[in-house]
Write a protein that holds these residues in place. Structure first.
Motif, short mmCIF file in Angstrom:
data_model
loop_
_atom_site.label_atom_id
_atom_site.label_comp_id
_atom_site.label_asym_id
_atom_site.label_seq_id
_atom_site.Cartn_x
_atom_site.Cartn_y
_atom_site.Cartn_z
N ARG A 2 0.83 -1.20 0.00
CA ARG A 2 0.00 0.00 0.00
C ARG A 2 0.87 1.25 0.00
NH1 ARG A 2 -4.36 2.40 -1.86
NH2 ARG A 2 -5.52 3.64 -0.33
N GLU A 47 2.16 1.85 -3.50
CA GLU A 47 1.06 2.32 -4.36
C GLU A 47 0.78 3.81 -4.11
OE1 GLU A 47 -3.77 1.73 -4.27
OE2 GLU A 47 -2.51 0.01 -3.80
N GLU A 77 3.49 6.18 -5.47
CA GLU A 77 3.31 6.40 -6.91
C GLU A 77 2.14 7.35 -7.17
OE1 GLU A 77 2.87 3.75 -11.02
OE2 GLU A 77 3.23 2.78 -9.07
N ARG A 78 1.11 7.22 -6.39
CA ARG A 78 -0.05 8.12 -6.53
C ARG A 78 0.33 9.56 -6.23
NH1 ARG A 78 -5.88 7.51 -3.35
NH2 ARG A 78 -6.71 9.55 -3.92
#
Length: 404
Positions: free
Chosen positions: A85, A88, A91-92
């Motif tokens: 998580r 992720e 990257e977001r």
């Protein structure tokens, strides 16, 4: 770091400048931290450390980048204490939110998940809570750490045991050591550092136990401790491991002359366990009694007062090193004169500053090579620095008295 000049009033809306995203006249840093899950306690300390530094920098006038002055802010996501998580969300932050300056998560495991993302996207990350030495063996160029690496955490406890061998009635090479750690990257490195330092003195490893994450039951190890009678018991398992160690050593009436562990302050062993925590040796990256200071927070003691006034408790080192990470970014942004990620990365690599947390200077791998670890002992319900000797407040009590 100098006190920053007067800030112009921030306007509404988002604009782009040199590759970074920020509200007009506000530079936004991004961070995914553990606000829920196993590491939520230390995740909160991390966030509060970031927030306090941002607040102080903004109160002092912000930062001067080129010919403009900016406030700082941080956009957060909750990584739920889960590495996948965290990666992720990192990257977001970069790809969707347009944020190109990243503050690290809490813990080595989470940092190890995020670092490949920031490296691939070529955005600098200043991290304060990922101490695993494996983070600095990959040739990465975009990670910088304010803290000392994990193999150093309890090395001073082994040195202290050797220095006090006579008080234990032994020679250094006769000292027996028991090690119990959580099976995670940070604790594995702590263990490796302890074993390396034991070899220097020829000490004997009599117990070497590793447990699953969330070190919440040491009964099996403590049964062996009673039988084998080691001189030193080393415990590393984040906040839960420290709490488990103090509680079960007390409940099971286990005696060891030297008990040393990580994460004493974040587990609040004094507040939660009182007299049971007495004479415990605790690894620390930082303490309010150290003689470090800067122009933003003042002394280490001043930082502690400021943090406690805002949050209602004394700052653990996780908060202090996180505040220092924001200061490092602010200093680099000013020297870079730009928010361009490559320019900021190069400025970070050249960092050489004094802070309330200690001196910060990075080697080619991004490690802070200028600040040593410290070791304190719980004495009369207070943490007292006992090592290294150059910064010690008082002499360590070794062996620890048997508790009734």
């Amino acid at each position: 770091m100098r006190i920053f000049p007067t800030l112009t009033i921030a306007a509404a809306g988002l604009v782009a400048f040199g590759g970074a995203a920020f509200a007009q006249d506000t530079i936004t840093l991004g961070s995914a931290v553990s606000l829920t899950g196993n590491y939520s306690t230390n995740g909160e300390h991390t966030q509060r450390g970031y927030d306090l530094a941002v607040e102080k920098i903004n109160e002092a006038g912000g930062i001067k980048v080129g010919d403009k002055t900016y406030k700082l802010e941080v956009k957060y996501y909750d990584d739920e204490s889960t590495p996948a998580r965290g990666a992720e969300l990192a990257e977001r932050l970069v790809k969707q939110d347009g944020i190109k300056l990243i503050l690290g998560p809490y813990g080595s495991g989470l940092t190890k998940a995020v670092a490949p993302v920031t490296e691939e996207l070529q955005v600098p990350m200043v991290e304060a809570n990922g101490a695993s030495r494996s983070l600095f063996t990959n040739g990465w160029k975009y990670i910088f750490a304010t803290l000392s690496t994990s193999e150093q955490y309890l090395a001073s406890a082994i040195a202290l045991a050797a220095e006090n061998a006579e008080a234990l009635g032994k020679k250094p090479e006769e000292i027996k050591v028991a090690v119990v750690v959580e099976n995670d990257p940070f604790s594995a490195d702590v263990r490796a550092g302890v074993l390396d330092d034991m070899k220097k003195y020829g000490m004997q490893l009599v117990i070497d136990d590793q447990f699953p994450r969330e070190l919440n039951d040491m009964s099996a190890t403590l049964t062996k401790v009673k039988a084998l009678k080691p001189d030193v018991l080393i415990v590393s398992g984040h906040s839960k491991g420290a709490a488990t160690g103090i509680r079960q050593v007390s409940e099971q009436k286990v005696y060891v002359p030297i008990l040393a562990m990580t994460h004493c302050d974040s587990a609040d062993i004094i507040g939660n366990f009182g007299v049971a925590s007495e004479y415990t040796l605790c690894a620390t990256q930082w303490a309010p009694t150290l003689s470090y200071k800067d122009d933003l927070f003042g002394s280490a003691a001043d930082y502690a007062k400021t943090f406690e006034a805002k949050y209602g408790y004394a700052p653990p080192y996780q908060a202090a090193e996180s505040s220092a990470a924001v200061q490092v970014f602010a200093d680099a942004l000013e020297r870079a004169g730009s928010t361009d990620p490559k320019a900021v990365r190069d400025a970070l690599a050249a960092t050489d500053i004094e802070t309330f947390y200690g001196k910060i200077k990075f080697d080619e791998t991004g490690k802070n090579i200028a600040k040593p670890m410290a070791l304190y002992q719980v004495l009369d319900g207070e943490y007292k620095i006992v090592a290294p000797s150059a910064v010690a407040e008082t002499k360590a009590v070794i062996p620890r008295p048997a508790m009734n």
